[in-house]
Design an enzyme around this catalytic site. Structure first.
Site, mmCIF file in Angstrom:
data_model
loop_
_atom_site.group_PDB
_atom_site.id
_atom_site.type_symbol
_atom_site.label_atom_id
_atom_site.label_comp_id
_atom_site.label_asym_id
_atom_site.label_seq_id
_atom_site.Cartn_x
_atom_site.Cartn_y
_atom_site.Cartn_z
ATOM 1 C CD GLU A 1 46.854 -40.892 -16.212
ATOM 2 O OE1 GLU A 1 47.582 -41.565 -15.436
ATOM 3 O OE2 GLU A 1 47.259 -39.869 -16.786
ATOM 4 C CD GLU B 1 49.218 -38.020 -13.173
ATOM 5 O OE1 GLU B 1 48.571 -39.064 -13.029
ATOM 6 O OE2 GLU B 1 50.465 -37.967 -13.092
#
Length: 487
Positions: A380, A260
């Site tokens: 995710e 991320e």
């Protein structure tokens, strides 16, 4: 190979396929489509013949894995392929595997999670190949590694192969957990560098060199004790259990540059874009065999203002990421996207979360096809049990939504290449639960949904090796069975 240790569900699927095809000509033929009830019933009948959970479930001993079955995953156009055959992903995240493997008292949990994942047909796991300056650190300081923790990572890779699960290994973290970019900045300041922000991780040449040294460490042959003085380490590493160099091991599906990445100090995205450009090429220079992905959440940036409408909120356009631009970088093989409606839209569970999930996925699949020409993995996704209004039925609905969106792409040969649940936990690890953990033994309905999707994916993967592929004007029976327009 022992017939009881074949690929997940392959024997049953193969026999069903042969039975159908024996009743038809060897060429493609038309076939009436089944309704939804027939589709679900038939696939569930196949699924019911799959092994049930047990301590020995899904084991693929190293000697049982034939070489032609365990090859590198590659990319061909907008699909993943193994030996030229499309490979669609149904997988999961379990980030803490290396740290648990470093302690004999918790190492068994690594085996358990792979056993349980294999039991429902999950084929890819995303996990951390970093722990910087923390408890049980892999990298204790720049270029200085704990060999015992490296051996723990060896164990993770070895166990994954035993259960025929491939790994996406993430090399760093945007967040402070497990060290992250903040730890690199602390190291830089301790050495006298003038750093003002954690985002200097992306731009300062010395900090970049720290990251590159870690990448090199992952690939570096570890045979001499002097390694710890060399600032060299992970892609050239020889696994102490399998004796296979990491960069030559098909168990590794891909390398992830960072979990991320965000660079909020530069909303233009230029700083992060420069870092991705540098690091993607660097990783490829160290290991040209494996795939590389960024680890992005999928937020749209200033390069495509018309796509900002799909972002979950206005803040998402200001975090320095730019989905399409980022993934046009040389060396990046596939796109990664995350899905967290409960974090990005509202914590309280509402139907709008499902609508967002659909539109978010459709937009990124379209972009991967139209602009990028590459697969996209929704790396995710999940929902927290701590959210107001949460119940297990909503979680099942969310998972089904993700799976159906992917199958809609799969049946037309689109870029939707797979998804990874956040996250799978074995029994006895509740104290690690962030709210998103799925314990299969406690979640029978969720387990069934995952298993059914794995069966469908396995059928697609097997079917795609036949002569009659996506381009056929007429369908053979099993294609009609899978390509139900209302799926």
């Amino acid at each position: 190979m022992d017939a009881h240790r074949r690929i997940f569900g392959f024997e049953i699927i193969f026999l069903v396929s042969i039975f159908i095809l024996l009743n038809e000509s060897s060429k493609c033929s038309s076939f009436g489509v089944m309704d939804d009830d027939q589709f679900d019933t038939t696939v569930e009948e196949v699924d019911n013949h799959l092994p049930s959970s047990s301590s020995s479930l899904g084991v693929y001993e190293l000697n049982d894995v034939e070489e032609n079955e365990w090859q590198m995953v590659a990319k061909k156009g907008n699909q993943f392929v193994i030996n030229g055959q499309p490979f669609y992903v149904n997988g999961f995240n379990t980030y803490w595997l290396m740290v648990f493997a470093a302690d004999q008292s918790t190492r068994g949990k690594v085996t358990e999670v792979f056993q349980q994942a294999s039991s429902v047909g999950l084929s890819v796991c995303r996990t951390w190949a970093f722990n910087d300056g923390q408890w049980r650190a892999l990298q204790k300081s720049p270029g200085v590694y704990d060999e015992d923790v490296f051996k723990a990572l060896d164990f993770v890779v070895s166990e994954a192969k035993k259960y025929k699960i491939r790994l996406i290994l993430s090399l760093a973290n945007n967040w402070e957990a497990y060290g992250g970019k903040a730890q690199y900045i602390k190291w830089g300041k301790a050495s006298g560098l003038d750093l003002t922000s954690d985002d200097d991780f992306f731009s300062h040449p010395t900090i970049r060199s720290y990251y590159k040294a870690h990448v090199k460490a992952i690939f570096r042959l570890l045979l001499q004790p002097t390694f710890f003085l060399c600032n060299l380490a992970v892609l050239n590493r020889v696994n102490t259990i399998t004796n296979i160099t990491y960069k030559d091991d098909p168990t590794i599906f891909a390398w992830e540059l960072m979990n991320e990445p965000r660079c909020t100090s530069d909303p233009s995205g230029d700083k992060l874009q420069s870092w991705i450009t540098d690091m993607a090429v660097y990783v490829k220079s160290m290991d040209a065999k494996h795939l590389v992905e960024i680890g992005s959440e999928g937020f749209y940036g200033p390069s495509v203002p018309d796509r900002a409408q799909f972002n979950p909120n206005s803040y998402a356009t200001q975090v320095g990421t730019d989905f399409i631009r980022n993934h046009q970088v040389l060396g990046v093989d596939f796109a990664s996207v995350h899905i967290y409606a409960d974090s990005w839209i509202s914590q309280t569970i509402t139907d709008s979360h499902i609508q967002f999930t659909k539109s978010w996925m459709e937009a990124h699949i379209e972009d991967a096809e139209k602009y990028l020409g590459m697969p996209v993995v929704f790396a995710e996704f999940g929902v927290s049990s701590k959210d107001p209004g949460y119940n297990s039925s909503f979680r099942d609905t969310l998972i089904n939504t993700v799976y159906k969106s992917l199958l809609n792409s799969t049946k037309r040969g689109g870029s939707g290449a797979g998804s990874l649940l956040w996250q799978l936990f074995p029994d006895g690890t509740d104290y690690m639960d962030d709210g998103y953990a799925i314990v299969l033994s406690k979640s029978p309905s969720t387990s069934n949904i995952i298993s059914l999707h794995s069966t469908r994916v396995a059928i697609f993967n097997s079917m795609c090796s036949w002569k009659c592929k996506w381009g056929c004007k007429k369908r053979n029976p099993l294609e009609a069975f899978l390509y139900h327009d209302d799926l």
